[in-house]
Design a protein around this motif. Structure first.
Motif, mmCIF file in Angstrom:
data_model
loop_
_atom_site.group_PDB
_atom_site.id
_atom_site.type_symbol
_atom_site.label_atom_id
_atom_site.label_comp_id
_atom_site.label_asym_id
_atom_site.label_seq_id
_atom_site.Cartn_x
_atom_site.Cartn_y
_atom_site.Cartn_z
ATOM 1 N N HIS A 1 -0.236 7.169 -6.314
ATOM 2 C CA HIS A 1 -1.513 7.885 -6.422
ATOM 3 C C HIS A 1 -1.330 9.380 -6.134
ATOM 4 C CE1 HIS A 1 -5.545 9.218 -5.306
ATOM 5 N NE2 HIS A 1 -5.138 9.401 -4.074
ATOM 6 N N ASN A 2 -0.641 9.683 -5.063
ATOM 7 C CA ASN A 2 -0.441 11.093 -4.685
ATOM 8 C C ASN A 2 0.445 11.842 -5.674
ATOM 9 O OD1 ASN A 2 -2.018 11.188 -2.341
ATOM 10 N ND2 ASN A 2 -0.388 10.262 -1.117
ATOM 11 N N ARG B 1 -6.311 8.140 -8.784
ATOM 12 C CA ARG B 1 -5.236 8.441 -9.740
ATOM 13 C C ARG B 1 -4.555 7.172 -10.233
ATOM 14 N NH1 ARG B 1 -5.968 11.364 -12.635
ATOM 15 N NH2 ARG B 1 -3.851 12.009 -13.108
ATOM 16 N N ASP C 1 0.806 -1.208 0.000
ATOM 17 C CA ASP C 1 0.000 0.000 0.000
ATOM 18 C C ASP C 1 0.847 1.269 0.000
ATOM 19 O OD1 ASP C 1 -2.091 1.806 0.188
ATOM 20 O OD2 ASP C 1 -2.111 1.701 2.373
ATOM 21 N N LYS D 1 0.034 4.196 -2.591
ATOM 22 C CA LYS D 1 -0.427 5.494 -2.099
ATOM 23 C C LYS D 1 0.451 6.627 -2.629
ATOM 24 C CE LYS D 1 -2.113 7.283 2.275
ATOM 25 N NZ LYS D 1 -2.263 6.860 3.679
ATOM 26 N N GLU E 1 -9.521 2.375 -4.184
ATOM 27 C CA GLU E 1 -9.937 3.690 -3.689
ATOM 28 C C GLU E 1 -9.086 4.834 -4.238
ATOM 29 O OE1 GLU E 1 -12.657 4.058 -1.767
ATOM 30 O OE2 GLU E 1 -12.912 1.890 -2.040
ATOM 31 N N TYR E 2 -7.950 4.520 -4.838
ATOM 32 C CA TYR E 2 -7.041 5.559 -5.329
ATOM 33 C C TYR E 2 -7.417 5.960 -6.757
ATOM 34 C CZ TYR E 2 -4.107 4.230 -1.340
ATOM 35 O OH TYR E 2 -3.633 3.959 -0.081
#
Ligand code: PLP
Length: 236
Positions: free
Chosen positions: A121-122, A165, A114, A118, A162-163
């Motif tokens: 994604h960011n 991007r 994860d 994450k 859920e991400y």
């Protein structure tokens, strides 16, 4: 990396691999030609080889070493024959490398936890389409291997979904050589996740099979094979 290479030789090998993929599709019951994408793994090979194959129509290229990859992507950016290239990152991902990957690649096939997802994604720029992601599965539970353990997969899938991007596309494996059953087990995992998450509309990619085992992988449901040496020749 020298830029001199035998064009005819490269063309012959690429065509042979394409033929082998097509034949494997035909032989796999219920598969249609064209159902499998060929990822040309160009690590350690010069940008000129990539440009040459791109000109012949090859679209997907895979790279393992970030610095080397960034140089080639940059070198090919303004070349007319290379504008349609889709870049896949298939190497191990270190935490401090996620920004370069998020900014320069179209796909990443080696997401295994994860914290990496994450960050990708960011860090994915807003003006680019979502980054296509495959989760690498450690299908043999090997201590030495990268990848998410099969029992941890459901949770990682739910998290990455859920991400926004990231666009979760499927699974990738590098099985242990002795494990002849890995392709079938991974196909089962792939289908199970599809069943649990019908809302995953883009769940369409099972990346398995390399130069030595692409035919077997396609027979077991691979939708993408990653082929290096059979196209480009041995790596130095
Ligand atoms: C190098 C590499 C390949 C290609 O291997 P070949 O045996 O040369 O076809 C495929 N996948 C990954 C992840 C690789 O690192």
């Amino acid at each position: 990396m020298t830029n001199h290479f035998d064009e005819q030789n490269l063309l012959d090998h690429w065509q042979q691999v394409n033929h082998q993929v097509m034949e494997a599709c035909t032989n796999a019951k219920g598969r249609e030609n064209g159902g499998v994408d060929l990822l040309a793994v160009s690590k350690t090979k010069p940008a000129e080889m990539i440009a040459f194959l791109a000109k012949q129509g090859q679209r997907d290229f895979g790279e393992n070493y970030l610095q080397e990859a960034l140089e080639k992507i940059k070198a090919l950016q303004k070349r007319a024959e290379a504008t349609h290239i889709v870049w896949h990152y298939i190497g191990h991902i270190q935490r401090n490398k996620t920004r370069d990957i998020a900014e320069n690649f179209d796909w990443v096939q080696t997401v295994e936890r994860d914290i990496i997802a994450k960050r990708l994604h960011n860090q994915r720029p807003d003006d680019l389409a979502p980054l296509n992601v495959l989760i690498q599965v450690n299908i043999d539970n090997e201590d030495s291997k990268s990848g998410c353990l099969p029992e941890a997969l459901p949770e990682l899938v739910a998290t990455i979904m859920e991400y926004e991007r990231l666009q979760l596309r499927g699974l990738m494996i590098i099985p242990a050589q002795a494990d002849t059953d890995a392709f079938a087990r991974t196909k089962q995992l792939f289908d199970d996740i599809k069943k649990v998450h019908p809302e995953l509309r883009a769940w369409d990619t099972l990346s398995m099979g390399m130069s030595g085992d692409m035919t077997a992988a396609i027979a077991h449901g691979a939708t993408m094979v990653r082929v290096g040496s059979a196209i480009f020749g041995a790596r130095n």
